[in-house]
Design a protein around this motif. Structure first.
Motif, short mmCIF file in Angstrom:
data_model
loop_
_atom_site.label_atom_id
_atom_site.label_comp_id
_atom_site.label_asym_id
_atom_site.label_seq_id
_atom_site.Cartn_x
_atom_site.Cartn_y
_atom_site.Cartn_z
N PRO A 288 -24.97 61.76 -21.20
CA PRO A 288 -24.65 60.71 -20.32
C PRO A 288 -25.81 59.70 -20.18
CG PRO A 288 -24.21 62.93 -19.36
CD PRO A 288 -25.01 63.19 -20.62
N SER A 289 -26.90 59.82 -20.34
CA SER A 289 -28.00 59.02 -20.28
C SER A 289 -27.91 57.92 -21.29
CB SER A 289 -29.43 59.53 -20.50
OG SER A 289 -29.67 60.27 -19.37
N ASP A 290 -27.38 58.26 -22.38
CA ASP A 290 -27.43 57.45 -23.51
C ASP A 290 -25.97 56.63 -23.61
OD1 ASP A 290 -29.82 57.89 -25.45
OD2 ASP A 290 -29.09 60.00 -25.36
N TYR A 291 -24.73 57.45 -23.46
CA TYR A 291 -23.51 56.60 -23.62
C TYR A 291 -23.30 55.90 -22.19
CZ TYR A 291 -21.20 60.39 -21.07
OH TYR A 291 -20.88 61.44 -19.81
N TYR A 292 -24.07 56.11 -20.91
CA TYR A 292 -23.93 55.50 -19.90
C TYR A 292 -25.00 54.79 -19.09
CZ TYR A 292 -21.68 54.93 -15.14
OH TYR A 292 -20.90 54.50 -14.17
N LEU A 293 -25.77 55.46 -18.85
CA LEU A 293 -27.08 55.02 -18.09
C LEU A 293 -27.71 53.96 -18.70
CD1 LEU A 293 -27.81 55.33 -14.95
CD2 LEU A 293 -29.48 56.91 -15.84
N PHE A 294 -28.52 54.31 -19.77
CA PHE A 294 -29.40 53.62 -20.43
C PHE A 294 -28.53 52.41 -21.22
CE2 PHE A 294 -32.23 57.43 -21.38
CZ PHE A 294 -32.77 57.18 -20.19
N ARG A 295 -27.39 52.47 -21.57
CA ARG A 295 -26.69 51.43 -22.09
C ARG A 295 -26.45 50.21 -21.06
NH1 ARG A 295 -20.39 52.35 -22.76
NH2 ARG A 295 -20.72 52.20 -20.52
N ASP A 296 -25.93 50.53 -19.79
CA ASP A 296 -25.95 49.60 -18.66
C ASP A 296 -27.23 48.85 -18.46
OD1 ASP A 296 -23.45 50.25 -18.84
OD2 ASP A 296 -23.25 51.26 -16.95
N LEU A 297 -28.41 49.97 -18.16
CA LEU A 297 -29.67 49.42 -17.97
C LEU A 297 -29.92 48.20 -18.85
CD1 LEU A 297 -32.34 49.53 -16.56
CD2 LEU A 297 -33.07 51.41 -18.15
N LYS A 298 -30.09 48.65 -20.30
CA LYS A 298 -30.53 47.69 -21.10
C LYS A 298 -29.51 46.32 -21.14
CE LYS A 298 -32.60 51.13 -23.87
NZ LYS A 298 -33.09 51.76 -25.16
N LYS A 299 -28.40 46.70 -20.80
CA LYS A 299 -27.42 45.36 -20.71
C LYS A 299 -27.99 44.46 -19.79
CE LYS A 299 -22.49 44.10 -20.50
NZ LYS A 299 -21.18 44.54 -20.54
N SER A 300 -28.10 45.04 -18.65
CA SER A 300 -28.62 44.25 -17.31
C SER A 300 -29.88 43.45 -17.60
CB SER A 300 -28.79 45.06 -16.00
OG SER A 300 -29.81 45.90 -16.12
N LEU A 301 -30.88 43.87 -18.40
CA LEU A 301 -32.09 43.47 -18.52
C LEU A 301 -31.84 42.41 -19.71
CD1 LEU A 301 -34.27 46.45 -18.19
CD2 LEU A 301 -33.77 44.89 -16.39
#
Length: 352
Positions: A288-301
Protein backbone atom coordinates in the motif's frame (compact mmCIF):
# COMPACT_ATOMS: atom_id res chain seq x y z
CA UNK A 1 -6.76 11.74 -69.65
CA UNK A 2 -9.41 9.34 -68.33
CA UNK A 3 -9.08 5.59 -68.61
CA UNK A 4 -11.60 5.49 -71.48
CA UNK A 5 -9.67 8.11 -73.49
CA UNK A 6 -6.46 6.10 -73.13
CA UNK A 7 -8.14 2.96 -74.51
CA UNK A 8 -9.57 4.94 -77.44
CA UNK A 9 -6.20 6.46 -78.33
CA UNK A 10 -4.48 3.10 -78.09
CA UNK A 11 -7.09 1.51 -80.35
CA UNK A 12 -6.44 4.19 -82.98
CA UNK A 13 -2.67 3.81 -82.65
CA UNK A 14 -3.01 0.01 -82.97
CA UNK A 15 -5.15 0.31 -86.13
CA UNK A 16 -2.89 2.86 -87.81
CA UNK A 17 0.25 0.91 -86.88
CA UNK A 18 -1.17 -2.22 -88.52
CA UNK A 19 -1.86 -0.08 -91.62
CA UNK A 20 1.86 0.64 -91.74
CA UNK A 21 1.85 4.26 -90.55
CA UNK A 22 4.90 5.65 -88.73
CA UNK A 23 4.61 7.18 -85.24
CA UNK A 24 5.05 10.69 -86.75
CA UNK A 25 2.16 10.09 -89.15
CA UNK A 26 -0.05 8.65 -86.39
CA UNK A 27 0.70 11.63 -84.12
CA UNK A 28 -0.23 14.05 -86.94
CA UNK A 29 -3.56 12.32 -87.60
CA UNK A 30 -4.44 12.18 -83.87
CA UNK A 31 -3.68 15.89 -83.49
CA UNK A 32 -5.93 16.62 -86.45
CA UNK A 33 -8.85 14.99 -84.68
CA UNK A 34 -8.19 15.54 -80.96
CA UNK A 35 -5.97 18.61 -81.02
CA UNK A 36 -4.04 19.31 -77.81
CA UNK A 37 -6.13 16.72 -75.93
CA UNK A 38 -4.40 13.91 -77.82
CA UNK A 39 -1.54 11.78 -76.45
CA UNK A 40 2.07 12.96 -76.56
CA UNK A 41 4.49 11.82 -79.26
CA UNK A 42 6.39 9.76 -76.66
CA UNK A 43 3.21 7.85 -75.82
CA UNK A 44 2.36 7.29 -79.49
CA UNK A 45 5.89 6.07 -80.20
CA UNK A 46 5.86 3.66 -77.21
CA UNK A 47 2.51 2.07 -78.07
CA UNK A 48 3.28 1.88 -81.80
CA UNK A 49 6.45 -0.03 -80.92
CA UNK A 50 4.49 -2.47 -78.72
CA UNK A 51 1.93 -3.17 -81.44
CA UNK A 52 4.66 -3.73 -84.08
CA UNK A 53 6.23 -6.30 -81.72
CA UNK A 54 2.94 -8.20 -81.49
CA UNK A 55 1.41 -6.79 -78.29
CA UNK A 56 -2.38 -7.01 -78.72
CA UNK A 57 -3.91 -5.75 -75.45
CA UNK A 58 -4.95 -2.13 -74.99
CA UNK A 59 -4.42 -2.39 -71.23
CA UNK A 60 -1.22 -1.62 -69.31
CA UNK A 61 1.04 -4.56 -68.63
CA UNK A 62 0.79 -6.02 -65.13
CA UNK A 63 3.71 -4.72 -63.17
CA UNK A 64 6.08 -7.33 -61.73
CA UNK A 65 6.63 -7.58 -58.00
CA UNK A 66 3.73 -7.26 -55.57
CA UNK A 67 0.36 -8.80 -56.53
CA UNK A 68 -2.73 -6.58 -56.74
CA UNK A 69 -3.93 -7.84 -53.39
CA UNK A 70 -0.87 -8.43 -51.22
CA UNK A 71 -2.77 -9.39 -48.09
CA UNK A 72 -2.71 -13.15 -48.51
CA UNK A 73 -2.38 -15.87 -45.90
CA UNK A 74 1.16 -16.49 -47.14
CA UNK A 75 2.20 -12.84 -46.71
CA UNK A 76 0.53 -12.64 -43.29
CA UNK A 77 2.58 -15.65 -42.23
CA UNK A 78 5.77 -14.08 -43.64
CA UNK A 79 5.22 -10.81 -41.75
CA UNK A 80 4.42 -12.69 -38.55
CA UNK A 81 7.62 -14.75 -38.77
CA UNK A 82 9.71 -11.63 -39.41
CA UNK A 83 8.20 -9.77 -36.45
CA UNK A 84 8.56 -12.70 -34.05
CA UNK A 85 12.23 -12.97 -35.02
CA UNK A 86 12.84 -9.33 -33.99
CA UNK A 87 9.98 -7.43 -32.37
CA UNK A 88 11.82 -4.10 -32.56
CA UNK A 89 11.92 -3.92 -36.37
CA UNK A 90 10.47 -0.80 -37.98
CA UNK A 91 7.68 -1.00 -40.56
CA UNK A 92 10.08 0.03 -43.34
CA UNK A 93 12.47 -2.77 -42.37
CA UNK A 94 9.65 -5.34 -42.35
CA UNK A 95 8.51 -3.98 -45.72
CA UNK A 96 11.97 -4.40 -47.24
CA UNK A 97 12.37 -7.92 -45.86
CA UNK A 98 8.92 -9.08 -47.02
CA UNK A 99 8.82 -7.20 -50.36
CA UNK A 100 5.49 -5.67 -49.31
CA UNK A 101 4.49 -2.02 -49.17
CA UNK A 102 4.48 -0.11 -45.88
CA UNK A 103 0.69 0.19 -46.09
CA UNK A 104 0.21 -3.54 -46.54
CA UNK A 105 2.59 -4.33 -43.68
CA UNK A 106 0.71 -1.96 -41.35
CA UNK A 107 -2.64 -3.52 -42.29
CA UNK A 108 -1.32 -7.03 -41.71
CA UNK A 109 0.17 -6.05 -38.32
CA UNK A 110 -2.91 -4.20 -37.04
CA UNK A 111 -5.89 -5.85 -38.76
CA UNK A 112 -4.75 -9.45 -39.18
CA UNK A 113 -2.17 -10.06 -36.45
CA UNK A 114 -3.70 -7.67 -33.92
CA UNK A 115 -0.27 -6.22 -33.10
CA UNK A 116 0.71 -2.75 -31.92
CA UNK A 117 4.20 -1.48 -31.18
CA UNK A 118 4.35 -0.53 -27.51
CA UNK A 119 7.10 0.78 -25.25
CA UNK A 120 8.64 -1.42 -22.60
CA UNK A 121 7.16 -1.03 -19.11
CA UNK A 122 9.64 -0.59 -16.29
CA UNK A 123 9.25 -3.17 -13.54
CA UNK A 124 11.19 -3.63 -10.29
CA UNK A 125 12.56 -6.98 -11.46
CA UNK A 126 12.14 -9.54 -14.21
CA UNK A 127 10.38 -12.16 -12.14
CA UNK A 128 11.19 -15.84 -12.42
CA UNK A 129 8.46 -18.48 -12.53
CA UNK A 130 9.14 -19.32 -8.87
CA UNK A 131 8.87 -15.67 -7.84
CA UNK A 132 5.58 -15.25 -9.72
CA UNK A 133 4.24 -18.37 -8.02
CA UNK A 134 5.33 -16.97 -4.66
CA UNK A 135 3.38 -13.78 -5.32
CA UNK A 136 0.29 -15.78 -6.19
CA UNK A 137 0.60 -17.84 -3.01
CA UNK A 138 0.90 -14.71 -0.82
CA UNK A 139 -2.09 -13.12 -2.55
CA UNK A 140 -4.21 -16.24 -2.02
CA UNK A 141 -3.14 -16.44 1.61
CA UNK A 142 -4.22 -12.85 2.24
CA UNK A 143 -7.57 -13.30 0.45
CA UNK A 144 -8.24 -16.46 2.47
CA UNK A 145 -7.59 -14.45 5.64
CA UNK A 146 -10.17 -11.88 4.50
CA UNK A 147 -12.90 -14.39 3.60
CA UNK A 148 -14.74 -14.43 6.94
CA UNK A 149 -14.48 -10.80 8.04
CA UNK A 150 -12.55 -8.60 5.58
CA UNK A 151 -13.33 -5.36 7.43
CA UNK A 152 -11.83 -6.64 10.67
CA UNK A 153 -8.70 -7.83 8.86
CA UNK A 154 -8.22 -4.54 7.01
CA UNK A 155 -8.68 -2.55 10.21
CA UNK A 156 -5.97 -4.61 11.92
CA UNK A 157 -3.32 -3.88 9.28
CA UNK A 158 -0.47 -1.48 10.01
CA UNK A 159 1.77 -0.92 7.00
CA UNK A 160 4.70 1.27 6.20
CA UNK A 161 8.03 1.79 4.54
CA UNK A 162 10.68 4.39 3.89
CA UNK A 163 10.94 6.66 0.86
CA UNK A 164 13.26 9.34 -0.47
CA UNK A 165 11.72 12.79 -0.89
CA UNK A 166 13.57 15.20 -3.20
CA UNK A 167 14.13 18.93 -2.80
CA UNK A 168 12.99 19.22 -6.41
CA UNK A 169 11.41 16.66 -8.70
CA UNK A 170 10.48 18.14 -12.11
CA UNK A 171 7.05 17.67 -13.64
CA UNK A 172 6.84 15.03 -16.33
CA UNK A 173 5.96 15.94 -19.91
CA UNK A 174 2.38 14.75 -19.41
CA UNK A 175 2.02 16.68 -16.17
CA UNK A 176 3.24 19.86 -17.94
CA UNK A 177 0.47 19.78 -20.56
CA UNK A 178 -1.66 22.94 -20.81
CA UNK A 179 -4.87 23.98 -22.56
CA UNK A 180 -3.81 26.27 -25.43
CA UNK A 181 -5.48 27.89 -28.43
CA UNK A 182 -4.10 26.90 -31.87
CA UNK A 183 -2.54 30.34 -32.42
CA UNK A 184 -0.74 30.19 -29.05
CA UNK A 185 1.42 27.20 -29.94
CA UNK A 186 2.87 24.65 -27.54
CA UNK A 187 4.41 25.85 -24.27
CA UNK A 188 8.18 25.67 -23.89
CA UNK A 189 9.79 23.67 -21.11
CA UNK A 190 13.48 23.64 -20.30
CA UNK A 191 14.99 20.28 -19.48
CA UNK A 192 15.86 20.08 -15.80
CA UNK A 193 17.29 17.33 -13.63
CA UNK A 194 16.09 15.97 -10.33
CA UNK A 195 17.68 17.44 -7.25
CA UNK A 196 20.44 15.43 -5.59
CA UNK A 197 19.43 16.78 -2.18
CA UNK A 198 16.81 14.69 -0.44
CA UNK A 199 15.60 13.41 2.89
CA UNK A 200 14.36 9.99 3.92
CA UNK A 201 10.89 9.67 5.41
CA UNK A 202 9.68 6.56 7.21
CA UNK A 203 5.91 6.32 7.42
CA UNK A 204 3.62 3.80 9.14
CA UNK A 205 -0.12 4.07 8.76
CA UNK A 206 -3.40 2.18 8.90
CA UNK A 207 -6.91 2.61 7.53
CA UNK A 208 -7.52 5.63 9.80
CA UNK A 209 -4.40 7.66 9.10
CA UNK A 210 -0.73 8.19 9.91
CA UNK A 211 0.56 6.43 13.01
CA UNK A 212 4.22 7.31 12.86
CA UNK A 213 6.19 9.68 10.62
CA UNK A 214 9.93 9.85 11.08
CA UNK A 215 12.59 11.73 9.15
CA UNK A 216 15.95 10.03 9.23
CA UNK A 217 18.74 12.09 10.71
CA UNK A 218 21.79 12.70 8.48
CA UNK A 219 24.42 9.94 8.56
CA UNK A 220 22.08 7.59 10.45
CA UNK A 221 22.23 3.98 9.31
CA UNK A 222 18.99 2.02 9.33
CA UNK A 223 20.05 -1.37 10.60
CA UNK A 224 18.22 -4.15 12.42
CA UNK A 225 18.81 -2.59 15.84
CA UNK A 226 17.53 0.80 14.69
CA UNK A 227 14.43 -0.79 13.14
CA UNK A 228 13.69 -2.83 16.28
CA UNK A 229 13.71 0.38 18.32
CA UNK A 230 11.53 2.00 15.68
CA UNK A 231 8.93 -0.79 16.05
CA UNK A 232 8.85 -0.19 19.81
CA UNK A 233 8.06 3.46 19.12
CA UNK A 234 5.40 2.35 16.64
CA UNK A 235 3.68 0.28 19.33
CA UNK A 236 3.61 3.29 21.63
CA UNK A 237 1.99 5.39 18.89
CA UNK A 238 -0.63 2.69 18.26
CA UNK A 239 -1.44 2.65 21.97
CA UNK A 240 -1.81 6.46 21.98
CA UNK A 241 -3.76 6.88 18.72
CA UNK A 242 -5.75 3.64 18.38
CA UNK A 243 -7.31 2.64 21.66
CA UNK A 244 -8.07 -1.08 21.81
CA UNK A 245 -6.21 -1.93 18.61
CA UNK A 246 -3.36 -3.73 20.39
CA UNK A 247 -5.77 -5.98 22.26
CA UNK A 248 -7.53 -6.93 19.02
CA UNK A 249 -4.23 -7.75 17.32
CA UNK A 250 -1.97 -5.84 14.95
CA UNK A 251 -0.98 -7.29 11.57
CA UNK A 252 2.23 -5.67 10.35
CA UNK A 253 2.72 -5.44 6.61
CA UNK A 254 6.20 -4.46 5.43
CA UNK A 255 8.48 -5.67 2.66
CA UNK A 256 11.24 -8.28 2.71
CA UNK A 257 14.20 -5.92 3.08
CA UNK A 258 17.13 -7.56 4.92
CA UNK A 259 16.61 -5.16 7.84
CA UNK A 260 13.01 -6.40 8.24
CA UNK A 261 13.87 -10.09 8.06
CA UNK A 262 16.82 -9.96 10.48
CA UNK A 263 16.50 -12.27 13.48
CA UNK A 264 16.67 -9.40 15.99
CA UNK A 265 13.71 -7.73 14.25
CA UNK A 266 11.73 -10.98 14.15
CA UNK A 267 12.28 -11.41 17.89
CA UNK A 268 11.25 -7.78 18.51
CA UNK A 269 8.00 -8.22 16.57
CA UNK A 270 7.16 -11.33 18.55
CA UNK A 271 7.86 -9.54 21.85
CA UNK A 272 5.74 -6.58 20.75
CA UNK A 273 2.84 -8.88 19.84
CA UNK A 274 2.80 -8.01 16.13
CA UNK A 275 1.66 -10.61 13.61
CA UNK A 276 3.59 -10.29 10.37
CA UNK A 277 1.66 -10.59 7.12
CA UNK A 278 3.44 -12.60 4.44
CA UNK A 279 4.73 -10.33 1.68
CA UNK A 280 6.56 -11.63 -1.43
CA UNK A 281 9.92 -10.18 -2.52
CA UNK A 282 10.11 -7.50 -5.23
CA UNK A 283 6.42 -6.62 -4.88
CA UNK A 284 5.84 -2.88 -4.46
CA UNK A 285 2.68 -3.22 -6.57
CA UNK A 286 0.95 -5.02 -3.67
CA UNK A 287 2.44 -2.82 -0.93
CA UNK A 288 0.00 0.00 0.00
CA UNK A 289 2.75 2.52 0.73
CA UNK A 290 4.25 2.08 -2.74
CA UNK A 291 1.19 1.72 -4.96
CA UNK A 292 -0.82 4.37 -3.12
CA UNK A 293 0.58 6.61 -0.37
CA UNK A 294 4.09 7.42 -1.64
CA UNK A 295 2.90 7.69 -5.23
CA UNK A 296 0.39 10.40 -4.27
CA UNK A 297 2.84 12.14 -1.95
CA UNK A 298 5.49 12.52 -4.63
CA UNK A 299 2.94 13.58 -7.21
CA UNK A 300 1.79 16.41 -4.91
CA UNK A 301 5.38 17.60 -4.36
CA UNK A 302 6.50 17.30 -7.98
CA UNK A 303 7.37 20.62 -9.59
CA UNK A 304 7.84 22.41 -6.24
CA UNK A 305 11.19 23.75 -5.05
CA UNK A 306 12.34 23.42 -1.43
CA UNK A 307 15.36 25.13 0.08
CA UNK A 308 15.71 23.45 3.47
CA UNK A 309 14.95 20.18 5.20
CA UNK A 310 12.39 21.98 7.35
CA UNK A 311 10.46 23.24 4.31
CA UNK A 312 10.38 19.78 2.76
CA UNK A 313 9.38 18.09 6.02
CA UNK A 314 6.57 20.62 6.50
CA UNK A 315 5.27 19.90 2.98
CA UNK A 316 5.23 16.15 3.68
CA UNK A 317 3.38 16.67 6.96
CA UNK A 318 0.88 19.03 5.30
CA UNK A 319 0.14 16.43 2.65
CA UNK A 320 -0.73 13.77 5.22
CA UNK A 321 -2.70 16.22 7.37
CA UNK A 322 -4.84 17.15 4.36
CA UNK A 323 -6.12 13.58 3.94
CA UNK A 324 -9.18 12.24 5.73
CA UNK A 325 -9.88 8.75 7.03
CA UNK A 326 -11.59 7.71 3.79
CA UNK A 327 -8.37 8.36 1.86
CA UNK A 328 -6.28 6.04 4.01
CA UNK A 329 -9.05 3.44 4.16
CA UNK A 330 -9.14 3.28 0.36
CA UNK A 331 -5.40 2.59 0.19
CA UNK A 332 -5.70 -0.41 2.50
CA UNK A 333 -8.89 -1.72 0.87
CA UNK A 334 -7.15 -1.76 -2.54
CA UNK A 335 -5.09 -4.68 -1.25
CA UNK A 336 -8.01 -7.04 -1.91
CA UNK A 337 -8.51 -6.03 -5.54
CA UNK A 338 -4.76 -6.01 -6.18
CA UNK A 339 -4.31 -9.48 -4.76
CA UNK A 340 -7.15 -10.72 -6.96
CA UNK A 341 -5.51 -9.10 -9.97
CA UNK A 342 -2.13 -10.62 -9.09
CA UNK A 343 -3.69 -14.08 -9.10
CA UNK A 344 -5.59 -13.36 -12.33
CA UNK A 345 -2.41 -12.43 -14.25
CA UNK A 346 -0.37 -15.33 -12.89
CA UNK A 347 1.84 -13.38 -10.49
CA UNK A 348 3.06 -10.79 -12.98
CA UNK A 349 3.29 -7.13 -12.02
CA UNK A 350 0.08 -5.14 -11.90
CA UNK A 351 -0.01 -2.16 -14.21
CA UNK A 352 -0.88 1.17 -12.63
Amino acid sequence: MSTVSKIEYRAVIKFLTKEGNTPQEIKKRLDGVYGTAGPSYTTVKEWAKRFRLGYESLEDEERPGRPADSITSENISIVEQIVLTDRRLKVKEISAMSNLSDTVVRRILHEHLGMNKVSARWVPKLLSAIQRQRRVECARSFLALCEVNPTRVLESIVTGDKTMVLYFDPLSKMESMEWRRPEEGAPLKAKVLKSKRKIMATVFWDCKGILLLDFKEPNTTINATYYSTFLTTLKQKIREKRRGMLSKGVRLLHDNAPVHTASVVQIAMKDLGFEQLDHPPYSPDIAPSDYYLFRDLKKSLRGRHFSTDEELKAAVIDFFDSKDTAYFCKGIELLISRCNKCIEIGGNYIEK
